[in-house]
Structures are given as C-alpha cells and as structure tokens.
Motif scaffolding. Structure first.
Motif, short mmCIF file in Angstrom:
data_model
loop_
_atom_site.label_atom_id
_atom_site.label_comp_id
_atom_site.label_asym_id
_atom_site.label_seq_id
_atom_site.Cartn_x
_atom_site.Cartn_y
_atom_site.Cartn_z
N GLN A 10 50.57 45.82 49.02
CA GLN A 10 50.01 44.74 49.82
C GLN A 10 49.05 43.91 48.99
OE1 GLN A 10 48.27 46.62 53.24
NE2 GLN A 10 50.26 46.90 54.25
N ALA A 11 48.31 44.57 48.12
CA ALA A 11 47.38 43.84 47.25
C ALA A 11 48.16 42.97 46.30
CB ALA A 11 46.49 44.82 46.50
N LEU A 12 49.29 43.51 45.77
CA LEU A 12 50.11 42.74 44.84
C LEU A 12 50.72 41.53 45.56
CD1 LEU A 12 51.29 42.57 41.98
CD2 LEU A 12 53.22 43.92 42.82
N PHE A 14 49.51 40.05 48.17
CA PHE A 14 48.39 39.14 48.47
C PHE A 14 48.00 38.36 47.22
CE2 PHE A 14 43.84 38.22 49.01
CZ PHE A 14 43.91 37.44 50.16
N ALA A 15 47.98 39.03 46.06
CA ALA A 15 47.63 38.37 44.81
C ALA A 15 48.67 37.31 44.48
CB ALA A 15 47.51 39.40 43.69
N ILE A 16 49.96 37.62 44.72
CA ILE A 16 51.02 36.65 44.44
C ILE A 16 50.86 35.44 45.39
CG2 ILE A 16 53.51 36.27 44.56
CD1 ILE A 16 53.86 39.15 43.59
N VAL A 18 48.06 34.44 46.75
CA VAL A 18 46.88 33.65 46.30
C VAL A 18 47.26 32.81 45.11
CG1 VAL A 18 44.58 33.88 45.27
CG2 VAL A 18 45.19 35.22 47.27
N LEU A 19 47.97 33.36 44.12
CA LEU A 19 48.38 32.61 42.93
C LEU A 19 49.30 31.44 43.32
CD1 LEU A 19 48.99 35.35 40.22
CD2 LEU A 19 47.33 33.51 40.16
N TRP A 22 47.24 28.93 45.05
CA TRP A 22 46.36 28.27 44.11
C TRP A 22 47.12 27.33 43.20
CZ3 TRP A 22 44.00 30.81 39.23
CH2 TRP A 22 42.99 30.01 38.71
N LYS A 23 48.35 27.67 42.81
CA LYS A 23 49.13 26.89 41.87
C LYS A 23 49.87 25.74 42.56
CE LYS A 23 50.94 26.71 37.68
NZ LYS A 23 50.20 26.29 36.57
#
Length: 156
Positions: A10-12, A14-16, A18-19, A22-23
């Motif tokens: 889930q963190a991975l 979420f990080a994807i 966010v990236l 953001w991108k």
C-alpha cells in the motif's frame, strides 16, 4: 498476506500515486491556478486603470461642462446686450419719427395759422373798405381815401 507486506504494498502504491500526481497532475493544476491568479491580477489592474480613466474622463467632462456653461453665459450676455441695443435703436427711431411728425404738424399748424391770418386780413380789409365806402359816399375825394385804405390794409 502478511500485514507488513500488505502495508509495504500500500505504501508503494501510495508512493507511485504521489509521484504520478506530482509529475503529471500537479504541474497543470499549478499552471491553471497561476494562470487564473494572473488573469485575476490583470483584471484588477485593468479595473484600476479603468477607474483612473473614468476619473480622468469625469474631470474632462466637468471641465467641458464648465466651459460650455461659461460660453452659454457669454452668448446669453451678448444676446441681452444686442436686445438692449435693438430696443434703444427702436426707441431712437421712434423718437426721430415722432419729432418728424411733430415738425410736420407744427409746419402745417403754422401754415394754417398764416392762412387764417391772411384770410382775417382780407376780411378786415373788406370791412374797412365797406366802412370807408360809406364814409366816402359822404365825401368826394375818393382817390385820397383809397390810398389811405391801401396803407391801412398793408398795416393789417
């Protein structure tokens, strides 16, 4: 699945997310917000400029109205002055015409008075001649009395 692996998954994700956000999502969103802020700023600037222009136009309008009122007052004053001149000219012409009529009437009166005096002289001389005739009938020297009556007629 274990809670750690699931949490890591889930963190991975979420990080994807966010990236990716953001991108790809964040820059157009920020650009749209900046564009909107710029349009708002330009609109406020244009409103301030329009307000300043409006004040300048109002000042010019007030100045033009003041000039128009001044010019209208001058025109009215000139019209009143010309009206007074016309009235004075009419009065002068009326006086002159009255004096001409008065002079003509006076001349006519004098002429009639002269005519009446001449007529009166004629009648007085006729009466004098009639009286003299009566006197002369009693006296014989008619030529002497005629001269006397002629001189009397000329004196009258």
């Amino acid at each position: 699945m274990q809670p750690n692996a699931s949490l890591f998954g889930q963190a991975l994700v979420f990080a994807i997310l966010v990236l990716f956000t953001w991108k790809f999502i964040w820059p157009p969103l920020i650009a749209a917000l900046e564009e909107r802020a710029k349009r708002i700023a330009d609109g406020l600037s244009a409103a301030d400029k329009a307000k300043n222009d409006l004040e300048l136009v109002e000042k010019r309008i007030a100045e033009e109205l003041r000039k128009a009122k001044t010019q209208a007052a001058e025109i009215i004053a000139q019209a009143e002055k010309r009206a007074a001149q016309i009235v004075d000219e009419a009065k002068d012409e009326g006086r002159a015409a009255g004096e001409r009529e008065k002079a003509a009437a006076q001349a006519e009166i004098e002429q009639q008075a002269h005519h009446a005096r001449e007529e009166l002289r004629q009648q007085v001389s006729l009466l004098a001649i009639a009286g003299a005739e009566k006197i002369l009938r009693k006296e014989i020297d008619s030529s002497r009395h005629a001269d006397l009556l002629a001189s009397l007629k000329s004196e009258l």
